[in-house]
Design a protein around this motif. Structure first.
Motif, mmCIF file in Angstrom:
data_model
loop_
_atom_site.group_PDB
_atom_site.id
_atom_site.type_symbol
_atom_site.label_atom_id
_atom_site.label_comp_id
_atom_site.label_asym_id
_atom_site.label_seq_id
_atom_site.Cartn_x
_atom_site.Cartn_y
_atom_site.Cartn_z
ATOM 1 N N SER A 146 -21.054 -8.743 -14.302
ATOM 2 C CA SER A 146 -21.789 -7.525 -14.654
ATOM 3 C C SER A 146 -23.076 -7.449 -13.855
ATOM 4 O O SER A 146 -23.706 -8.474 -13.568
ATOM 5 C CB SER A 146 -22.114 -7.513 -16.151
ATOM 6 O OG SER A 146 -23.054 -6.491 -16.461
ATOM 7 N N ILE A 147 -23.496 -6.238 -13.533
ATOM 8 C CA ILE A 147 -24.777 -6.044 -12.849
ATOM 9 C C ILE A 147 -25.932 -6.506 -13.729
ATOM 10 O O ILE A 147 -27.036 -6.770 -13.238
ATOM 11 C CB ILE A 147 -24.964 -4.562 -12.448
ATOM 12 C CG1 ILE A 147 -26.090 -4.417 -11.410
ATOM 13 C CG2 ILE A 147 -25.226 -3.702 -13.665
ATOM 14 C CD1 ILE A 147 -25.875 -5.202 -10.140
ATOM 15 N N ASN A 198 -28.116 -9.328 -12.614
ATOM 16 C CA ASN A 198 -29.273 -9.052 -11.766
ATOM 17 C C ASN A 198 -30.475 -8.604 -12.576
ATOM 18 O O ASN A 198 -31.617 -8.928 -12.243
ATOM 19 C CB ASN A 198 -28.948 -7.966 -10.742
ATOM 20 C CG ASN A 198 -28.080 -8.476 -9.616
ATOM 21 O OD1 ASN A 198 -26.873 -8.581 -9.771
ATOM 22 N ND2 ASN A 198 -28.675 -8.798 -8.480
ATOM 23 N N ALA A 214 -26.700 -8.789 -3.902
ATOM 24 C CA ALA A 214 -25.775 -9.741 -4.511
ATOM 25 C C ALA A 214 -26.337 -11.145 -4.567
ATOM 26 O O ALA A 214 -26.070 -11.894 -5.519
ATOM 27 C CB ALA A 214 -24.458 -9.734 -3.735
ATOM 28 N N ARG A 273 -19.776 -7.982 -9.566
ATOM 29 C CA ARG A 273 -20.686 -7.456 -10.593
ATOM 30 C C ARG A 273 -20.731 -5.927 -10.519
ATOM 31 O O ARG A 273 -21.470 -5.371 -9.700
ATOM 32 C CB ARG A 273 -22.101 -7.993 -10.392
ATOM 33 C CG ARG A 273 -22.276 -9.477 -10.564
ATOM 34 C CD ARG A 273 -23.739 -9.841 -10.354
ATOM 35 N NE ARG A 273 -23.940 -11.277 -10.198
ATOM 36 C CZ ARG A 273 -24.938 -11.818 -9.520
ATOM 37 N NH1 ARG A 273 -25.829 -11.021 -8.915
ATOM 38 N NH2 ARG A 273 -25.048 -13.126 -9.403
ATOM 39 N N PRO A 290 -21.770 -2.094 -11.859
ATOM 40 C CA PRO A 290 -22.653 -1.370 -12.777
ATOM 41 C C PRO A 290 -21.782 -0.522 -13.711
ATOM 42 O O PRO A 290 -20.624 -0.903 -13.977
ATOM 43 C CB PRO A 290 -23.482 -0.500 -11.817
ATOM 44 C CG PRO A 290 -22.528 -0.219 -10.693
ATOM 45 C CD PRO A 290 -21.634 -1.424 -10.572
ATOM 46 N N THR A 335 -20.370 -13.592 -4.009
ATOM 47 C CA THR A 335 -20.686 -12.656 -5.092
ATOM 48 C C THR A 335 -20.871 -11.280 -4.476
ATOM 49 O O THR A 335 -21.557 -11.131 -3.466
ATOM 50 C CB THR A 335 -21.981 -13.076 -5.817
ATOM 51 O OG1 THR A 335 -21.776 -14.351 -6.429
ATOM 52 C CG2 THR A 335 -22.359 -12.049 -6.890
ATOM 53 N N LEU A 358 -21.735 -7.094 -5.279
ATOM 54 C CA LEU A 358 -22.059 -5.933 -6.086
ATOM 55 C C LEU A 358 -21.151 -4.803 -5.617
ATOM 56 O O LEU A 358 -20.602 -4.844 -4.517
ATOM 57 C CB LEU A 358 -23.531 -5.548 -5.923
ATOM 58 C CG LEU A 358 -24.554 -6.664 -6.152
ATOM 59 C CD1 LEU A 358 -25.970 -6.098 -6.116
ATOM 60 C CD2 LEU A 358 -24.296 -7.407 -7.448
ATOM 61 N N SER A 364 -20.383 -0.336 -5.842
ATOM 62 C CA SER A 364 -20.758 1.008 -6.286
ATOM 63 C C SER A 364 -19.985 2.016 -5.459
ATOM 64 O O SER A 364 -19.218 1.658 -4.558
ATOM 65 C CB SER A 364 -22.271 1.240 -6.127
ATOM 66 O OG SER A 364 -22.596 1.505 -4.774
ATOM 67 N N VAL A 418 -27.789 -0.587 -6.481
ATOM 68 C CA VAL A 418 -27.240 -1.803 -5.895
ATOM 69 C C VAL A 418 -26.956 -1.571 -4.420
ATOM 70 O O VAL A 418 -26.626 -0.461 -4.007
ATOM 71 C CB VAL A 418 -25.959 -2.271 -6.619
ATOM 72 C CG1 VAL A 418 -26.205 -2.430 -8.105
ATOM 73 C CG2 VAL A 418 -24.801 -1.311 -6.376
ATOM 74 N N ILE A 442 -24.555 -2.478 -1.301
ATOM 75 C CA ILE A 442 -23.196 -2.981 -1.066
ATOM 76 C C ILE A 442 -22.941 -3.252 0.423
ATOM 77 O O ILE A 442 -21.788 -3.316 0.866
ATOM 78 C CB ILE A 442 -22.133 -2.025 -1.631
ATOM 79 C CG1 ILE A 442 -22.248 -0.634 -1.012
ATOM 80 C CG2 ILE A 442 -22.250 -1.951 -3.157
ATOM 81 C CD1 ILE A 442 -21.095 0.309 -1.408
#
Length: 320
Positions: A117-118, A121, A133, A169, A171, A229, A231, A233, A287, A289
């Motif tokens: 999960s975001i 962060n 990330a 992770r 959002p 890892t 992120l 979006s 985030v 990416i």
């Protein structure tokens, strides 16, 4: 051995992952779930798991499995009445995850994809200063803390055993069949209810369900994903006001937005004990990416307009 074990198939994200894997014919697919789902295709092997915790026996589910996609979790809730919420989250999200991962190592599993999960962060960003990330985690609530602890335990296990851990992770995830606040937003817009959100100039990253699933499926085999890892979006950040306007357009209705200043909304929410909700409506959470493109060559396949339209069509069809 090239089978895939998927947990959380009854959930919003897990169900979509399963659908994509079946569509692509990935081969042997096993799902672990609490009770059987007759609607699943015969090609999907179902293994019943009573609960996910430190004592769960995964031997049957892991038989013939090369990759685990672990999307099951004790999820974040707005009002948690548990006596000790963090310990309740830890039972499933930390102890349960690590137990599965350790048994996966013993079973010869090559890669373990963990849907995090975001919130690991943190809860928000300043506009123009997105989360990355590889930044230092800063979770605030028990759910985010439990996800961070699970990530750290998995990475330690990877160092000790060589299993390839991949962490994703997301959002806020939206798409056909979305629930909670996003569904309520569509209901408000469809009914033509005036909403006091016309002057919110925040920036928030969202991810469409199809875009999230696309990244997860890419991570199954891509060599660049190992030990990383990510992120995720849609690659376009929206203010709450802009999201409502564009969602209204997707639904074919006008968005009746009243320009109430953000500070007034935040003050009112605090007085009503809804500070978390005001953060989601008025605060920013962005985030970055870039890492996904550089390491995996991944960009979101669907635009925000396409994704909102898909969610809107499903909502209108379901509403009759």
């Amino acid at each position: 051995m090239n089978g895939i074990l998927l947990t959380g198939v009854s959930g919003f994200v897990g169900g979509a992952i399963h659908e994509r894997l079946v569509m692509e014919g990935v081969g042997a697919l096993t799902v672990a779930l609490r009770q059987s789902m007759p609607a699943l295709p015969d090609s999907t092997r179902q293994v019943l798991i009573a609960a996910i915790d430190a004592q769960t026996d995964w031997a049957e589910a892991l038989n013939g499995v090369d990759t685990v996609i672990h999307s099951a979790a004790r999820v974040h809730v707005m009002s948690d009445n548990s006596e000790n919420p963090l310990e309740e989250f830890r039972k499933v999200n930390v102890a349960g995850t690590l137990n599965l991962a350790r048994q996966a190592v013993d079973a010869g599993v090559r890669r373990f994809i963990f849907i995090s999960s975001i919130k690991v962060n943190g809860e928000g960003t300043m506009p123009g200063s997105p989360f990355f990330a590889d930044a230092v985690p800063a979770p605030v609530d028990p759910y985010g803390i439990s996800k961070m602890e699970a990530e750290q335990a998995l990475l330690k296990l990877a160092d000790q055993t060589g299993i390839e851990v991949v962490i994703v992770r997301p959002p806020l995830v939206y798409g056909p069949g979305v629930k909670a606040n996003f569904l309520n937003m569509m209901k408000w817009l469809k009914k033509g209810i005036p909403l006091p959100f016309g002057s919110i100039n925040n920036r928030r990253s969202l991810v469409a369900l199809d875009n999230l699933v696309d990244l997860i499926v890419l991570c199954i085999r891509h060599p660049g994903a190992a030990g990383q890892t990510f992120l995720v979006s849609d690659g376009e950040d929206l203010s709450t006001s802009e999201l409502l306007r564009r969602m209204g357009a997707a639904l074919g209705v006008p968005s009746r937005l009243i320009p109430v200043p953000s500070w007034m909304l935040e003050m009112g929410a605090s007085m009503l004990g809804k500070k978390d909700l005001s953060q989601r409506l008025c605060g920013s959470l962005q985030v970055d990416i870039t890492k996904n493109r550089e390491l995996l060559g991944w960009v979101p396949p669907n635009s925000v307009e396409q994704s909102l339209a898909l969610a809107a069509r499903h909502f209108l069809k379901s509403a009759g």
